[in-house]
Design an enzyme around this catalytic site. Structure first.
Site, short mmCIF file in Angstrom:
data_model
loop_
_atom_site.label_atom_id
_atom_site.label_comp_id
_atom_site.label_asym_id
_atom_site.label_seq_id
_atom_site.Cartn_x
_atom_site.Cartn_y
_atom_site.Cartn_z
N ARG A 170 13.01 67.94 28.30
CA ARG A 170 12.60 67.54 26.94
C ARG A 170 13.37 66.28 26.57
O ARG A 170 14.52 66.33 26.16
CB ARG A 170 12.90 68.67 25.95
CG ARG A 170 12.18 68.50 24.61
CD ARG A 170 12.81 69.36 23.52
NE ARG A 170 14.06 68.78 23.07
CZ ARG A 170 15.16 69.48 22.77
NH1 ARG A 170 15.17 70.77 22.86
NH2 ARG A 170 16.25 68.86 22.36
N TYR A 197 24.50 67.86 21.38
CA TYR A 197 24.76 68.95 22.32
C TYR A 197 24.43 68.62 23.78
O TYR A 197 24.50 69.47 24.64
CB TYR A 197 24.03 70.24 21.89
CG TYR A 197 22.54 70.09 21.62
CD1 TYR A 197 21.62 70.06 22.67
CD2 TYR A 197 22.06 69.98 20.32
CE1 TYR A 197 20.26 69.93 22.42
CE2 TYR A 197 20.70 69.84 20.06
CZ TYR A 197 19.80 69.82 21.11
OH TYR A 197 18.46 69.68 20.87
N HIS A 211 14.42 68.17 19.62
CA HIS A 211 13.52 69.32 19.48
C HIS A 211 12.48 69.07 18.40
O HIS A 211 11.30 69.36 18.57
CB HIS A 211 14.31 70.59 19.14
CG HIS A 211 13.42 71.75 18.82
ND1 HIS A 211 12.72 72.43 19.79
CD2 HIS A 211 13.06 72.31 17.64
CE1 HIS A 211 11.98 73.38 19.21
NE2 HIS A 211 12.18 73.32 17.91
C1 LIG Z 1 10.78 84.46 17.18
C2 LIG Z 1 11.34 83.09 16.90
N1 LIG Z 1 12.67 82.88 17.00
C3 LIG Z 1 13.18 81.66 16.76
C4 LIG Z 1 12.37 80.63 16.39
C5 LIG Z 1 12.95 79.25 16.12
N2 LIG Z 1 12.61 78.35 17.22
C6 LIG Z 1 11.60 77.46 17.10
S1 LIG Z 1 11.38 76.57 18.49
C7 LIG Z 1 12.64 77.37 19.29
C8 LIG Z 1 13.00 77.01 20.70
C9 LIG Z 1 11.96 77.37 21.68
O1 LIG Z 1 12.31 76.88 22.93
P1 LIG Z 1 11.33 76.94 24.16
O2 LIG Z 1 10.61 78.25 24.17
O3 LIG Z 1 12.10 76.59 25.38
O4 LIG Z 1 10.23 75.85 23.83
P2 LIG Z 1 10.35 74.25 23.69
O5 LIG Z 1 10.59 73.95 22.23
O6 LIG Z 1 11.45 73.77 24.58
O7 LIG Z 1 9.01 73.76 24.13
C10 LIG Z 1 13.23 78.31 18.45
C11 LIG Z 1 14.38 79.16 18.83
C12 LIG Z 1 10.98 80.89 16.28
N3 LIG Z 1 10.11 79.93 15.96
N4 LIG Z 1 10.49 82.12 16.55
#
Ligand SMILES: Cc1ncc(C[n+]2csc(CCOP(=O)(O)OP(=O)(O)O)c2C)c(N)n1
Length: 289
Positions: A177, A190, A181
């Site tokens: 990525r 980080y 985010h």
């Molecule tokens: C159940 C839940 N927990 C926490 C969040 C907050 N949150 C939003 S995106 C994210 C990270 C997700 O990472 P990943 O699955 O690796 O996807 P990426 O953003 O890297 O595509 C989090 C923790 C959420 N949306 N839903």
């Protein structure tokens, strides 16, 4: 659907105007202004609305795939998720159900190394996601996620297998990525800046693909700048149109859950109208009440 896949929607024919309508939640937004921006969805393009809670889209996709199978359709479902999503219970429930019930679904894990600020080394101790697909008894393949042709070829074959054999498949695409985010994140807090720079320059999948296309004589710098200028203009126009478009009428806020709106919701609607009439300055003027 996951929030990082507007490209799929674009490729299927969602217009820039449709994207902009959703982001502004205007009266042409298919979600009727009820979703956060970027939570696109399209019945026309078989694109189930993006879900905010991580990994909830996986069981949705398995259900959709299972119903395609019951209806004997020559089709499969595909769902996208990140490395962080594989730690959710929904991931495990979805994979097991799909494997046991033989649902024609492609689980596409975009392993980009980070779930906001959590690196994969703190996310799991397994060898990525691919091994977990195998553990659930489904064929699983890992591809270089920065090689567009490799991803295309893997998904193309996975689709054929899922439909012909009526079974699930997991594809894990390894990537990084490069961006923060979200707009509220500063990832230099980080992770090292030179790590980001390395992936942004030396390993950028877009310039890699472009080099290949240009090397074949199918594209040149002039084509690129012409396309970029045209798209920028189209996008600005779409944003202006979407911004001017009125919002959905207030009554829409209370529909689509019950066949007949129950008395407690009618009461809430009445109270809301009274409040808006009393304090018009605190509410948007372009909502039809
Ligand atoms: C159940 C839940 N927990 C926490 C969040 C907050 N949150 C939003 S995106 C994210 C990270 C997700 O990472 P990943 O699955 O690796 O996807 P990426 O953003 O890297 O595509 C989090 C923790 C959420 N949306 N839903």
């Amino acid at each position: 659907m996951q929030y990082r896949e507007p490209g799929v929607l674009l490729w299927r024919g969602f217009t820039l105007q449709e994207f902009a309508n959703q982001c502004f939640g205007n009266k042409l937004d298919y979600g009727k202004g009820r979703q956060m921006p970027i939570h696109y969805g399209s019945n026309r393009l078989n694109y189930f609305t993006v879900s905010s809670p991580i990994a909830t889209q996986l069981p949705h996709a398995v259900g959709a795939a299972y119903s395609l199978k019951m209806d004997k359709k020559d089709a499969c479902a595909i769902t996208y998720f990140g490395d962080g999503g594989t730690s959710e219970g929904d991931f495990h429930a979805a994979l097991n159900f799909a494997a046991v019930m033989e649902a024609p679904v492609i689980f596409f894990c975009r392993n980009n190394g980070w779930a906001i600020s959590t690196p994969t080394s703190e996310q799991f101790r397994s060898d990525g996601a691919v091994i977990r697909g195998q553990a659930y008894g489904m064929r699983s393949i890992r591809v270089d996620g920065n090689d567009a042709l490799a991803v295309y070829s893997a998904v193309h074959t996975a689709r054929e297998m899922a439909i012909k054999e009526g079974r699930p498949i997991l594809v894990e695409a390894l990537t990084y990525r490069v961006g923060h985010h979200s707009t509220s994140d500063d990832s230099t807090k980080y992770r090292p800046v030179d790590e980001i720079e390395h992936w942004r320059t030396a390993r950028d999948p877009i310039s890699r693909y472009r080099k290949w296309v240009q090397g074949n004589g199918w594209w040149c710098d002039e084509d690129e700048s012409e396309l970029r200028n045209n798209v920028r203009q189209e996008l600005l126009k779409a944003i202006q149109v979407a911004e001017r478009m009125p919002k959905p009428p207030l009554a829409e806020l209370f529909t689509d859950v019950y066949d007949e709106v129950p008395s407690n919701l009618r009461e809430q609607e009445r109270l809301l109208r009274d409040t808006i009439k009393k304090h018009p300055a605190d509410y948007p003027a372009d909502v039809h009440i």
